[in-house]
Design an enzyme around this catalytic site. Structure first.
Site, PDB file in Angstrom:
ATOM      1  N   SER A  62       7.597   2.967   2.392  1.00 48.02           N
ATOM      2  CA  SER A  62       7.885   4.130   3.257  1.00 48.02           C
ATOM      3  C   SER A  62       8.408   5.306   2.428  1.00 48.02           C
ATOM      4  O   SER A  62       8.088   6.470   2.709  1.00 48.02           O
ATOM      5  CB  SER A  62       8.904   3.755   4.337  1.00 48.02           C
ATOM      6  OG  SER A  62       8.310   2.853   5.241  1.00 48.02           O
TER       7      SER A  62
ATOM      8  N   GLU B 181       0.843  -1.219   0.000  1.00 47.04           N
ATOM      9  CA  GLU B 181       0.000   0.000   0.000  1.00 47.04           C
ATOM     10  C   GLU B 181       0.872   1.261   0.000  1.00 47.04           C
ATOM     11  O   GLU B 181       0.534   2.267   0.611  1.00 47.04           O
ATOM     12  CB  GLU B 181      -1.021  -0.033   1.141  1.00 47.04           C
ATOM     13  CG  GLU B 181      -1.937  -1.245   0.987  1.00 47.04           C
ATOM     14  CD  GLU B 181      -3.270  -1.134   1.670  1.00 47.04           C
ATOM     15  OE1 GLU B 181      -3.715  -0.012   1.946  1.00 47.04           O
ATOM     16  OE2 GLU B 181      -3.862  -2.190   1.919  1.00 47.04           O
TER      17      GLU B 181
END
Ligand SMILES: Cc1cc2nc3c(=O)[nH]c(=O)nc-3n(C[C@H](O)[C@H](O)[C@H](O)COP(=O)(O)OP(=O)(O)OC[C@H]3O[C@@H](n4cnc5c(N)ncnc54)[C@H](O)[C@@H]3O)c2cc1C
Length: 387
Positions: free
Chosen positions: A372, A369
């Site tokens: 970082s 998703e």
């Protein structure tokens, strides 16, 4: 400012904790070892309303708020991250987009069976050559000669629940020249010809969540199963990720909390040099740092969840709140799993304890998703207005 949970939020939190600790925690290690999809506990999660927490009751859901969803996710993830991955895809990546952009018929046909846990949903954005740069997709959808169907061809990679899913939201280009603005979304029945499941990916962690490549081999999608307008697909994909990232932030908090709690107890019980290891300053520093980061991740996650409906009512995005929560919480999960394993010394490295599983599971939260790096890019772009 009031930080207390409502009665409804407390109720789902304790129901999820009871289910997770009594029914998931005892089988987590076994399913991690075998990599088998946990059908029975996922079916039970559906019965309890956990597969469609924010879904309205008329489509089979529990009709609760985003904070309730986050609290439920934390509890499931604290018992087993793999279960929480499956739960999160059903709730947010799959259902959220259909509930926002779907027609009445689409919601009835595609959300109801998934919200009740009778069926499993999945979300197909990533392709073998495009993950972070997801607009660079090669999957194509072209209208048939009679205009009744879209013919979809191409490959999607790393699809959570792909090996077992009944339905999918998939993104494909209907107009490659327009790049991101030429992408459209489609609702797929996974049991139709042309939907080809690849081998189950062997993974480092969240091993009981089944992941695979999906090939669309001239799949015929009825025109009425297009989600939203032609060219609206990429906006739908990004909007859905705002919701999904709250779920992954909550999953991260759950993993971090489980690791922290194990380490806190072990630091009291384990003796060395005539005292508890928790009396040594270097161990105290780890405990204090874990506790602060865990609390901060919890608060950022609940803020993002709480702000979701407020942003929606104002016609605004919840992008920075969701990305900040996901970024900080996922790095907290990795930090806490790492520190907790270290506090357990040799036993942390053993498969007899869940510390090494937390460590392997935590890593995925920094990747899917949006990695970082991508969360930092999203936040900085929103803050500066620069591209
Ligand atoms: C277990 C698992 C489950 C998944 N489930 C799903 C799913 O259900 N559905 C789905 O669609 N996808 C899913 N994914 C895919 C996932 O979202 C992608 O793997 C992720 O977005 C990263 O894309 P990538 O793997 O192509 O890496 P790449 O995009 O190739 O990135 C490689 C590295 O480059 C960095 N990078 C890339 N672009 C930039 C940039 N602009 N600035 C700085 N650094 C950059 C990345 O941060 C990363 O470190 C899943 C992945 C895994 C591993």
């Amino acid at each position: 400012m009031n930080f207390s949970l409502t009665e409804e939020q407390q109720a789902i939190q304790s129901a999820a904790r009871e289910f997770a600790q009594n029914e998931i925690a005892p089988i987590a290690a076994e399913f991690d070892r075998s990599g088998e999809f946990p059908r029975e506990t996922i079916r039970r999660a559906g019965e309890l309303g956990f597969m469609g927490v924010e879904t309205p009751g008329e489509y089979g859901g529990a009709e609760m708020d985003a904070v309730s969803y986050a609290l439920m996710m934390m509890e499931i993830a604290a018992a087993d991250a793999a279960h929480s991955t499956i739960v999160s895809v059903n709730n947010s990546l799959y259902s959220a987009g259909i509930l926002t952009y779907g027609t009445e018929v689409q919601k009835k046909n595609f959300v109801t069976p998934v919200a009740s846990g009778q069926a499993i949903g999945c979300y197909g954005l990533t392709e073998p050559q495009s993950g972070s740069d997801s607009a660079n997709m090669k999957t194509r959808a072209a209208l048939s000669a009679d205009g009744s169907h879209y013919i979809i061809t191409g490959k999607k990679a790393w699809i959570t629940s792909g090996p077992v899913a009944d339905y999918m939201v998939v993104f494909a280009s209907t107009d490659p020249e327009k790049k991101a603005r030429g992408i459209s979304a489609f609702l797929i029945d996974c049991n139709q010809p042309g939907f080809v499941r690849g081998r189950v990916e062997p993974k480092l962690g969240i091993r009981a969540s089944a992941t695979c490549e999906i090939e669309f081999d001239n799949y015929r999608c009825p025109k009425e199963n297009r989600l939203g307008q032609e060219g609206q697909g990429f906006a739908i994909a990004m909007d859905v990720l705002d919701a999904g990232r709250i779920g992954i932030a909550a999953q991260s908090v759950g993993i971090a909390r489980a690791a922290y709690e194990a380490a806190r107890l072990y630091s009291i019980e384990r003796k060395a040099f005539g005292g508890s290891i928790g009396s040594f300053q270097m161990i105290q520093q780890k405990i204090a740092d874990m506790k602060c980061r865990l609390d901060a991740a919890y608060l950022l996650t609940l803020r993002a969840a709480w702000n979701k409906s407020i942003a929606k009512a104002q016609g605004a995005r919840n992008t920075v709140e969701a990305a900040s929560a996901k970024l900080f919480a996922s790095e907290t999960a990795m930090f806490c799993a790492h520190q907790a394993l270290q506090i357990h010394g040799g036993m942390g490295y053993s498969k007899d304890l869940p510390l090494e599983r937390y460590f392997r599971d935590a890593k995925i939260t920094e990747i899917y998703e949006g990695t970082s790096e991508i969360q930092r890019m999203v936040i900085a772009r929103q803050e500066t207005g620069l591209r």
